[in-house]
Design a protein around this motif. Sequence first.
Motif, PDB file in Angstrom:
ATOM      1  N   LEU A 191       0.887  -1.240   0.206  1.00  0.00           N
ATOM      2  CA  LEU A 191      -0.044   0.285   0.110  1.00  0.00           C
ATOM      3  C   LEU A 191       0.906   1.239   0.017  1.00  0.00           C
ATOM      4  N   GLY A 192       0.919   2.224  -0.959  1.00  0.00           N
ATOM      5  CA  GLY A 192       1.662   3.398  -1.044  1.00  0.00           C
ATOM      6  C   GLY A 192       2.981   3.003  -1.571  1.00  0.00           C
ATOM      7  N   CYS A 193       2.988   2.234  -2.533  1.00  0.00           N
ATOM      8  CA  CYS A 193       4.402   1.829  -3.075  1.00  0.00           C
ATOM      9  C   CYS A 193       5.255   2.534  -3.905  1.00  0.00           C
TER      10      CYS A 193
ATOM     11  N   VAL B  37      -0.278  -0.603  -4.963  1.00  0.00           N
ATOM     12  CA  VAL B  37      -1.036   0.469  -5.207  1.00  0.00           C
ATOM     13  C   VAL B  37      -0.607   2.045  -4.700  1.00  0.00           C
ATOM     14  N   ASP B  38      -0.764   2.963  -5.468  1.00  0.00           N
ATOM     15  CA  ASP B  38      -0.078   4.220  -5.027  1.00  0.00           C
ATOM     16  C   ASP B  38      -1.128   5.251  -5.823  1.00  0.00           C
ATOM     17  N   LEU B  39      -1.204   6.494  -5.127  1.00  0.00           N
ATOM     18  CA  LEU B  39      -2.062   7.542  -5.686  1.00  0.00           C
ATOM     19  C   LEU B  39      -1.573   8.331  -6.496  1.00  0.00           C
TER      20      LEU B  39
ATOM     21  N   CYS C 189       2.857  -1.717   4.371  1.00  0.00           N
ATOM     22  CA  CYS C 189       2.457  -0.272   4.355  1.00  0.00           C
ATOM     23  C   CYS C 189       3.558   0.446   5.091  1.00  0.00           C
ATOM     24  N   HIS C 190       4.645   0.795   4.216  1.00  0.00           N
ATOM     25  CA  HIS C 190       5.705   1.532   4.941  1.00  0.00           C
ATOM     26  C   HIS C 190       5.770   3.164   4.566  1.00  0.00           C
ATOM     27  N   GLY C 191       5.808   3.662   5.862  1.00  0.00           N
ATOM     28  CA  GLY C 191       6.014   5.174   5.632  1.00  0.00           C
ATOM     29  C   GLY C 191       4.671   5.936   5.045  1.00  0.00           C
TER      30      GLY C 191
HETATM   31  C1  LIG Z   1       6.305   8.863   1.962  1.00  0.00           C
HETATM   32  S1  LIG Z   1       6.015   8.037   0.723  1.00  0.00           S
HETATM   33  C2  LIG Z   1       6.157   6.265   1.072  1.00  0.00           C
HETATM   34  C3  LIG Z   1       6.291   5.569  -0.146  1.00  0.00           C
HETATM   35  C4  LIG Z   1       7.171   4.159   0.142  1.00  0.00           C
HETATM   36  N1  LIG Z   1       6.123   3.245   0.853  1.00  0.00           N
HETATM   37  C5  LIG Z   1       8.315   4.084   0.942  1.00  0.00           C
HETATM   38  O1  LIG Z   1       8.430   4.023   2.017  1.00  0.00           O
HETATM   39  O2  LIG Z   1       9.184   4.326   0.150  1.00  0.00           O
HETATM   40  C6  LIG Z   1       4.043   8.123   0.846  1.00  0.00           C
HETATM   41  C7  LIG Z   1       3.500   7.247  -0.450  1.00  0.00           C
HETATM   42  O3  LIG Z   1       2.213   7.149  -0.204  1.00  0.00           O
HETATM   43  C8  LIG Z   1       1.321   7.306  -1.326  1.00  0.00           C
HETATM   44  N2  LIG Z   1       0.007   7.737  -1.021  1.00  0.00           N
HETATM   45  C9  LIG Z   1      -0.587   8.829   0.082  1.00  0.00           C
HETATM   46  N3  LIG Z   1      -1.757   8.565   0.378  1.00  0.00           N
HETATM   47  C10 LIG Z   1      -2.182   7.573  -0.691  1.00  0.00           C
HETATM   48  C11 LIG Z   1      -3.166   6.873  -0.548  1.00  0.00           C
HETATM   49  N4  LIG Z   1      -4.766   7.326  -0.131  1.00  0.00           N
HETATM   50  N5  LIG Z   1      -3.607   5.978  -1.619  1.00  0.00           N
HETATM   51  C12 LIG Z   1      -2.388   5.399  -2.023  1.00  0.00           C
HETATM   52  N6  LIG Z   1      -1.212   5.948  -2.035  1.00  0.00           N
HETATM   53  C13 LIG Z   1      -1.067   6.849  -1.147  1.00  0.00           C
HETATM   54  C14 LIG Z   1       2.220   8.599  -1.928  1.00  0.00           C
HETATM   55  O4  LIG Z   1       1.621   8.600  -3.313  1.00  0.00           O
HETATM   56  C15 LIG Z   1       3.375   8.128  -1.823  1.00  0.00           C
HETATM   57  O5  LIG Z   1       3.927   7.565  -2.729  1.00  0.00           O
END
Ligand SMILES: C[S@@+](CC[C@H](N)C(=O)[O-])C[C@H]1O[C@@H](n2cnc3c(N)ncnc32)[C@H](O)[C@@H]1O
Length: 512
Positions: free
Chosen positions: A59-61, A82-84, A126-128
């Motif tokens: 989640l949020g890749c 999945v990512d937004l 789901c990291h970060g």
């Molecule tokens: C701080 S980054 C972390 C990315 C990755 N997991 C990492 O640790 O390197 C946060 C990520 O979450 C995604 N994001 C934020 N809200 C989201 C949502 N509601 N659904 C999917 N992705 C989301 C952002 O687009 C971004 O890529």
Amino acid sequence: MNIPLQHTGADARTEEQAYDDVPYQSNAFGQSQPARLAGVARLFGLNPPAIENARVLELGCASGGNLIPLAHHFPQARFVGVDLSGRQIAEGRRLIAKLGLDNIEMRHAGIESLTPADGTFDYIICHGIYSWVPAPVRDAILRVCDENLADDGVAFVSYNALPGWHFVQPVRDMMLYWTADIADPREKVKAALALLDGMKGIAENVTSGILNRELDSLSSAEVSYILHDHLEQTNTPCYLKDFVAHAQRHGLAYLSDVAFAGGNPINITPLMTAHVQQRAGTDVVRAEQYLDFLRGRRFRESLLVKESRAACIDRSQPLARLDKLHFRLVSKLMKDAAPPADMRATWWHDNTAIYRTGASVLKARSASGQMALDWVAANATDAATFSLQDILDHAAASGAPDTEIRQDITEALWDLLCTPALCLYACELRAPAPSEKPVATALARASAALDHTHTSNAFHDNVRLAAGHRRLLGMLDGHRDATELALAMGEGATAESVAADLKVLQDARILC
Ligand SMILES: C[S@@+](CC[C@H](N)C(=O)[O-])C[C@H]1O[C@@H](n2cnc3c(N)ncnc32)[C@H](O)[C@@H]1O
């Protein structure tokens, strides 16, 4: 299955734009490697699926820096991310195409849009994200971790923790205050960095040590990290107890953190242990929470399982399960001739040696334990996992009767596992052995060809690629030795300089 992109309102839209404007530096994150999650689950009596053919959801890749290397290393397993942010997803798809992977799908979608119809996954990562998204998305994360987790699956959720974040919050607040009127994200980071630079070392109060350390570490951080981890409007740290209560409302139970012994237990003084035991008894969440209060922890990587599996968690005999697991030494283990002068206490056996690894100090409890640590110090590296049986075989070859020393050796391994120097995996892993005319791994070559600044290895370590290394990687096709590579590189490269660069890449375990 096609998941529509859904927005939960203005916040979600802002989030998408934020990561499209300045993409996150998306890296492999070793702590989330499913074989590590499975290792911890096994240690506590659970039976998670093998990674080799697991189904994994992230989640949020972002652009797949964490997920794509896993798909590459485990071709029989299946992966969905999945990512937004459409821009990040497109970047990830380029690497997937370059590697020709057919076991991974990256979807431009919100976490909120996932439903049980998307199927179940053995591992959900789901990291970060959890601390940096609004409450409805935090709910969605844990809802998905419940609804889409297989019965024996494990979910990994990381978040900013309290009380540690209380202490560094002034630095974030100061940066937000100073940059409030700057709209351009890169200009915002530039101004924040200039502010930090000017503030370094000038605070003089009881918390100045913490503040100055934070200022120092942020000054050398990546732009995208400062922007997204520190300057985003949403950053909601929480206590472990509140995270666990939230997870319980979604039908999930707390298993452990990935660093299951809280890092180095040597840092937990006997006074702390007594205090915690008195207040928490056998309640692991209460115990961990009290330790967080005492140590000011600021980040957690918590593992969750289905509530229906909570009764199967058995924390009573982890040592008895070490023989089914695999270990990797990630920093050198050195034997000290004498106890260090600053040692606060003498542990265990009077006549055994002191060992150091990173910031940890440990002492064998017995002569057999010392033999085990000696074996690890001489034979273990970060290039391959080893097993308890490897040490027992060595002991048997030296004539020691297995039944008498097994317990001592297991305890020594456990002590080492409670330091950050030893990683635990549910399966054996090994880096490829490099040859005279080296070949870069396919993942490293593909990453370098796309000009990515990071790649990963068989252990899912994050590997930084300097510009010169990216160029060299493109030439490592197994047809040239160091002298021939120097000629091909030109620009003043010599056999010696190439050999030095090859050593860096070999130490990063990305050559074969
Ligand atoms: C701080 S980054 C972390 C990315 C990755 N997991 C990492 O640790 O390197 C946060 C990520 O979450 C995604 N994001 C934020 N809200 C989201 C949502 N509601 N659904 C999917 N992705 C989301 C952002 O687009 C971004 O890529």
